[in-house]
Design a protein around this motif. Sequence first.
Motif, PDB file in Angstrom:
ATOM      1  N   THR A 120       0.835  -1.184   0.000  1.00  0.00           N
ATOM      2  CA  THR A 120       0.000   0.000   0.000  1.00  0.00           C
ATOM      3  C   THR A 120       0.875   1.241   0.000  1.00  0.00           C
ATOM      4  N   VAL A 132      -7.954  12.486  -3.298  1.00  0.00           N
ATOM      5  CA  VAL A 132      -8.869  11.348  -3.504  1.00  0.00           C
ATOM      6  C   VAL A 132      -8.115  10.031  -3.530  1.00  0.00           C
ATOM      7  N   TYR A 133      -7.227   9.948  -4.424  1.00  0.00           N
ATOM      8  CA  TYR A 133      -6.536   8.669  -4.594  1.00  0.00           C
ATOM      9  C   TYR A 133      -5.761   8.320  -3.330  1.00  0.00           C
ATOM     10  N   ILE A 179      -8.629   6.588  -1.282  1.00  0.00           N
ATOM     11  CA  ILE A 179      -8.563   5.200  -1.776  1.00  0.00           C
ATOM     12  C   ILE A 179      -7.429   4.442  -1.115  1.00  0.00           C
ATOM     13  N   LEU A 185      -8.370   3.640   2.326  1.00  0.00           N
ATOM     14  CA  LEU A 185      -9.379   2.582   2.282  1.00  0.00           C
ATOM     15  C   LEU A 185      -8.712   1.224   2.100  1.00  0.00           C
ATOM     16  N   ILE A 186      -7.738   1.199   1.202  1.00  0.00           N
ATOM     17  CA  ILE A 186      -7.036  -0.051   0.962  1.00  0.00           C
ATOM     18  C   ILE A 186      -6.310  -0.497   2.221  1.00  0.00           C
ATOM     19  N   ALA A 221      -8.744  -2.051   4.399  1.00  0.00           N
ATOM     20  CA  ALA A 221      -9.107  -3.370   3.867  1.00  0.00           C
ATOM     21  C   ALA A 221      -8.013  -4.384   4.174  1.00  0.00           C
ATOM     22  N   VAL A 222      -6.775  -3.949   4.028  1.00  0.00           N
ATOM     23  CA  VAL A 222      -5.671  -4.865   4.347  1.00  0.00           C
ATOM     24  C   VAL A 222      -5.735  -5.278   5.795  1.00  0.00           C
ATOM     25  N   LEU A 232      -8.330  -5.291   7.730  1.00  0.00           N
ATOM     26  CA  LEU A 232      -9.502  -6.145   8.021  1.00  0.00           C
ATOM     27  C   LEU A 232      -9.377  -7.550   7.453  1.00  0.00           C
ATOM     28  N   THR A 233      -8.530  -7.705   6.460  1.00  0.00           N
ATOM     29  CA  THR A 233      -8.448  -9.031   5.824  1.00  0.00           C
ATOM     30  C   THR A 233      -7.079  -9.649   5.998  1.00  0.00           C
ATOM     31  N   ALA A 250     -21.404  -0.362  -1.438  1.00  0.00           N
ATOM     32  CA  ALA A 250     -20.301  -0.768  -0.557  1.00  0.00           C
ATOM     33  C   ALA A 250     -20.809  -0.989   0.850  1.00  0.00           C
TER      34      ALA A 250
END
Lengths: 791, 175, 102
Positions: free
Chosen positions: B35, B64-65, B69, B72-73, B76-77, B79-80, B166
């Motif tokens: 990331t 934004v990116y 984003i 967010l990634i 997500a990382v 959480l997973t 989402a």
Amino acid sequence: MNLNDFVSDPNLLPWLVPVGPLLAFFVIALLTNRSRLVPAASHDYSDHNHPAYKGLMVPAVTVPSRIVTITVGLSGVIAAWLISLSVVSNALSIEKLGKTVLGNSVDWMATGATSFTMGVLVDPLTTIMLIMVPLACLMIFIYSIGYMAHDARQSRFFALISLFAGAMLTLVVADNLLLLFVGWEIMGLCSYLLIGFWYEKESAYKAAIKAFTTTRVADVIMLLGIAYLYASTGTLSFREILYNEEVLHALAETPAIIFGGISAAGLIGIFLIIGTIGKSAQFPLHVWLPDAMEGPTPVSAMIHAAAMVSAGIYAIIRMYPLFEAGGHPHEGDLTSPLMLMAVVGSFTALFAATIAVAQNDVKKVLAYSTISQLGFMMAALGIGAYIAAAFHLITHAFFKALLFMASGAVIHGMEHGDHHVHEHAHHDHDDDHVEDAHADHGHDDHHDDDHHGEDAHHAPHFDPQDMMNMGGLRKTMPVTFITFLIGGLSLAGFPLITAGFWSKDEILADAWVGVSHGYGPHMLVFFLLAIAAFLTAFYTMRQLGLTFWGEPRTEQAKHANLGQGIVSATMTLPLIILAFFAIFAGFVGVPPSFPIFGPIFAPEVNPFFEFVKYTLLPEMQPPKPPFNWIPVLTSFGVALGGLYVGYLVYWRKPLTAGQEDPLVKFLGGVYPVLKNKYYMDELYNRVFVRPSQVFSDVVVSQFIDRRIIDGLLHLIARIFTWTGDFLKLLNTWLIDGVGDGIPEYVAQFGAWFRRVQTGRIQQYLLLVAVAALLILLVFAVSSGLLVQAAG
Amino acid sequence: MLEFNAQTIAFIVFALFSLGGALGVVTTRNLIHATLYLILSLFGAAGFFVLLSAPFLAAVQVLVYIGAIAILIVFAVMLTRSMTRISDLYNRQWLLSAIVAGILFVVLLAGVIVPVWGVNGTQIDRPVSDVVAGTVDLGKALVDQNQYVLPFEVASLLLTAAMIGAIVIARDDQE
Amino acid sequence: MIPLWMYLAVAAGIFCIGTYGVLTRRNAVAILMSVELMLNAVNINLVAFWRYIEPLNMAGQAFAAFVFVVAAAEAAVGLAIIIAVYRNRRSVIVEDVNMLKW
């Protein structure tokens, strides 16, 4: 065209002659044969000729049916007799019948431009036959009423003899050879059915087959002759061939298509004569006639006197002009057919007479006597004695029918005596065991003789036909004795008062004319026939002596009689009527030049001679034999001589019970040969019957039938099954293989190919990328960018 | 060819950032590192935007990116997190993918270079205009009914839908 | 000025690296990151073209802006899906999510 026309027009009336008996046949066979079931072992059914099946019920004709059958049968033959009397009277009223004839024909079958006609013809020959045949048949029918009264199948019998009579009458009135042959063949069939009437007896059915096959052999050759005649002339009508000089001349001139040495007429003639040799039982086809005695006596009378054998002689008498064509028998020039007839006839006459001398069965003697007498007729025709042959045919029919029926009466009486003896024996046996020693001895002896290990009360082996068992029957059966005597004397040719003498004398007279001119065939005929006549007289006397004279030699003979009542009356009446004819029928043929008798009976012309001679064309008519003492004396001599010798041997000292026939010692070694008919049956058996049985079994049945025909069929079946299996295989490979294979292939391919879908998205994406690159490449190449880049 | 000035140096630095970041994303095992490398690459892209006179886009890129984003990634990382780290980095088709990617790069490059350096190249030394439309023009363009207002509205709809989607998808279903 | 093709080359490079990452990384989030790289490369391309070809027309920038929007939306939804899948399967290895297969 109605019945009235038939009756009123003398030309159409002959059509009706055979109708009566033929119609009776159909009616009896289809309608009146009602029967009821009886136990086979009962007396209603079982006797000498029907076996006693244990526990079976068999049909036997009911009494009402019997009465109806007899009525129908008798009316049929009486109708035929009355109509033929009418026809005869019509015929006799015509002047010189023969030049003009009564007759009628219809177009039966179209054969190209012409058509084949069938019809009826009444000329002198037909007329005399129509006098004899219906009368003899009527007598036989009346006789059968009594004779077959207790037989279980009487209706069938009457149906068959009606058919027989109908066939004979058809043959007699036929105007062409084909219709004659039709009647001929129907009679052959009836002879088979009637000889084998008691078909449960092995000897009977074998005899029937023998008769049929022997005559069949001859009939085939006769048919060849008929065919050849038709092919040569295009017609079979008697008037067109036999009363026609050009046709006869042409046939005599044309050489035959095979055996080039003789003319067409000769070959046809020989073939037709061979037919008669079979039908009239001449040597070598005579073997069936003695065995035909297995049939009921009326059948024997019918076959051997009135109908069948007479048909054979009638046929050759009818066809005589064809045989004579090209030759002059009265001048000693015999054509081949005539020579054949003369030789075969005279030889047979002597041959059969020698056999008859050694026979013990009363009917067998008469059978051989018939063969012998037919030989006389054939020989007479062979030397051209046309009228004499016809005359002898007529007289012979009368006295032979008489003799057969009388012998039937004798046998019937003997069976009656046998029955009586058995009843008596049972009666005595049951009542009292201690009896008069003599009677007991006799009965017991008798029983012992008959038992042969069988049931005591049934199937005795006593032969009622054996003359050695007879004797002294003149006392118990007087009417039979007298009539038998008359018939026998007529057969022997007892001078002057019997019909047989006149006819035999005429044959010898005709033969003598040739002898006096030195013609060889005539001499042969004369001498052989003279010797045969001697033997005829001898065996006749022997027969009479053994049967009627002396004392009864067995118990059965002692009690032999016909009884009272309808049965005996119907059996004796015909005998008496025929006896009358056996005496007086001869007087129509007395030559006018005969001393004493001539002027009485034939003042101007020989009536028979004058009447019958017009059957032939004028050139062919035989000349009247001039009166000569020698043949007359010869006739006297042989007849009386034979009778005297027979008298010496059998009448002066009649045989007693158990005594051997003196002939045995006299003839010595020859006797067994004669008794066994020169072993001809054994010879034929060895040469023809056994080989053909072997052939039919081995070659035809086993080889041709089983191997070839069955083999062929099996092969065809096998080919089809192979084809089926092949198609099945084809089906499995090709159709199933392809039809199932393609989907399976597709399925396999699908199963293989679907592994592309792994569910992994990255692989899909990779594929997308690769595909995109490829498309790009294609675009690049197609738009030339790559080329540019390379450049 | 290239002048050696500040622009060039900036370009090279930003290129390094982008490419290096990209390579890092693809090659690190640790996802947080990946990331971070992504963020680096995005920064490089933002730098490019600046160099290309699109300051608004550079700002948006970062905000934004990177700001939304990439964070967010990260979430997500976090959480997973997978239990094990011993698993392979690449899957089975890495070789083929590398080939494909390589070919793609060559093709794209060819598509870029050929028009410029090729026989019929049209881009050789084409002068670049200095007159550039500004952010105000972008703003106007986005709401001008003759220009891009419709895609603008649709984009907002898209964002709404994505947001709802989402939320719905990631929602905890234990109620 | 930097020639256009350099910008384009860089963008192509980033794009291909992103492609490689999408095709080979096993972790779903890593794939998503690679997708963002690809979109990023596209954006660079777009803006470079805008600047060098038609800088007065705002189409280039507007397009890039919209790409931002789409990328953001797609990232959000994608991550939501990954989280949902993670909840069910306890794994974010993409290879394990292969039930839509034969």
